[in-house]
Motif scaffolding. Sequence first.
Motif, PDB file in Angstrom:
ATOM      1  N   LYS A 187     -10.842  -3.237   1.206  1.00  0.00           N
ATOM      2  CA  LYS A 187     -11.910  -2.832   2.428  1.00  0.00           C
ATOM      3  C   LYS A 187     -11.719  -3.930   3.284  1.00  0.00           C
ATOM      4  O   LYS A 187     -11.779  -5.039   3.383  1.00  0.00           O
ATOM      5  CB  LYS A 187     -13.133  -2.704   1.729  1.00  0.00           C
ATOM      6  N   THR A 210      -4.712   4.224   1.585  1.00  0.00           N
ATOM      7  CA  THR A 210      -6.124   3.923   1.201  1.00  0.00           C
ATOM      8  C   THR A 210      -6.081   2.869   0.218  1.00  0.00           C
ATOM      9  O   THR A 210      -7.100   2.652  -0.575  1.00  0.00           O
ATOM     10  CB  THR A 210      -6.851   5.372   0.697  1.00  0.00           C
ATOM     11  N   ASP A 211      -4.822   2.592  -0.122  1.00  0.00           N
ATOM     12  CA  ASP A 211      -4.760   1.444  -1.487  1.00  0.00           C
ATOM     13  C   ASP A 211      -5.043  -0.061  -0.918  1.00  0.00           C
ATOM     14  O   ASP A 211      -5.173  -0.842  -1.737  1.00  0.00           O
ATOM     15  CB  ASP A 211      -3.450   1.279  -2.041  1.00  0.00           C
ATOM     16  N   THR A 235      -5.632  -3.063   6.692  1.00  0.00           N
ATOM     17  CA  THR A 235      -5.087  -1.935   7.113  1.00  0.00           C
ATOM     18  C   THR A 235      -3.734  -1.732   6.890  1.00  0.00           C
ATOM     19  O   THR A 235      -3.105  -2.923   6.780  1.00  0.00           O
ATOM     20  CB  THR A 235      -5.180  -1.949   8.730  1.00  0.00           C
ATOM     21  N   CYS A 257       0.935  -1.130  -0.011  1.00  0.00           N
ATOM     22  CA  CYS A 257       0.012   0.214  -0.079  1.00  0.00           C
ATOM     23  C   CYS A 257       0.997   1.107   0.016  1.00  0.00           C
ATOM     24  O   CYS A 257       1.226   1.745   1.150  1.00  0.00           O
ATOM     25  CB  CYS A 257      -0.840   0.052   1.162  1.00  0.00           C
ATOM     26  N   CYS A 259      -0.287  -4.366   3.438  1.00  0.00           N
ATOM     27  CA  CYS A 259      -1.956  -4.419   4.073  1.00  0.00           C
ATOM     28  C   CYS A 259      -1.993  -5.560   4.741  1.00  0.00           C
ATOM     29  O   CYS A 259      -1.416  -6.643   4.437  1.00  0.00           O
ATOM     30  CB  CYS A 259      -2.844  -4.665   2.642  1.00  0.00           C
TER      31      CYS A 259
END
Length: 69
Positions: A42, A38-39, A45, A34, A58
Amino acid sequence: MHFKHAFVFLSLFGAALGAALPSGGETPEPEIRCPVATDCPKGWTCCGLYDIKLGGICRLLEPGQYCIL
């Protein structure tokens, strides 16, 4: 008599160690990088260790877990 106890201990220790090691048949999940927080998909983190070019990693955290970096 002591050799028998040592043999039993080493046998049990070896069996426990063999059961604890990964089997090698499983392939690890590829890391999702990431570059921007925000990459991540859903529910995931963006955590460290942060690489200048690739960004963070992530992670799918359990409830109550937090990134330490």
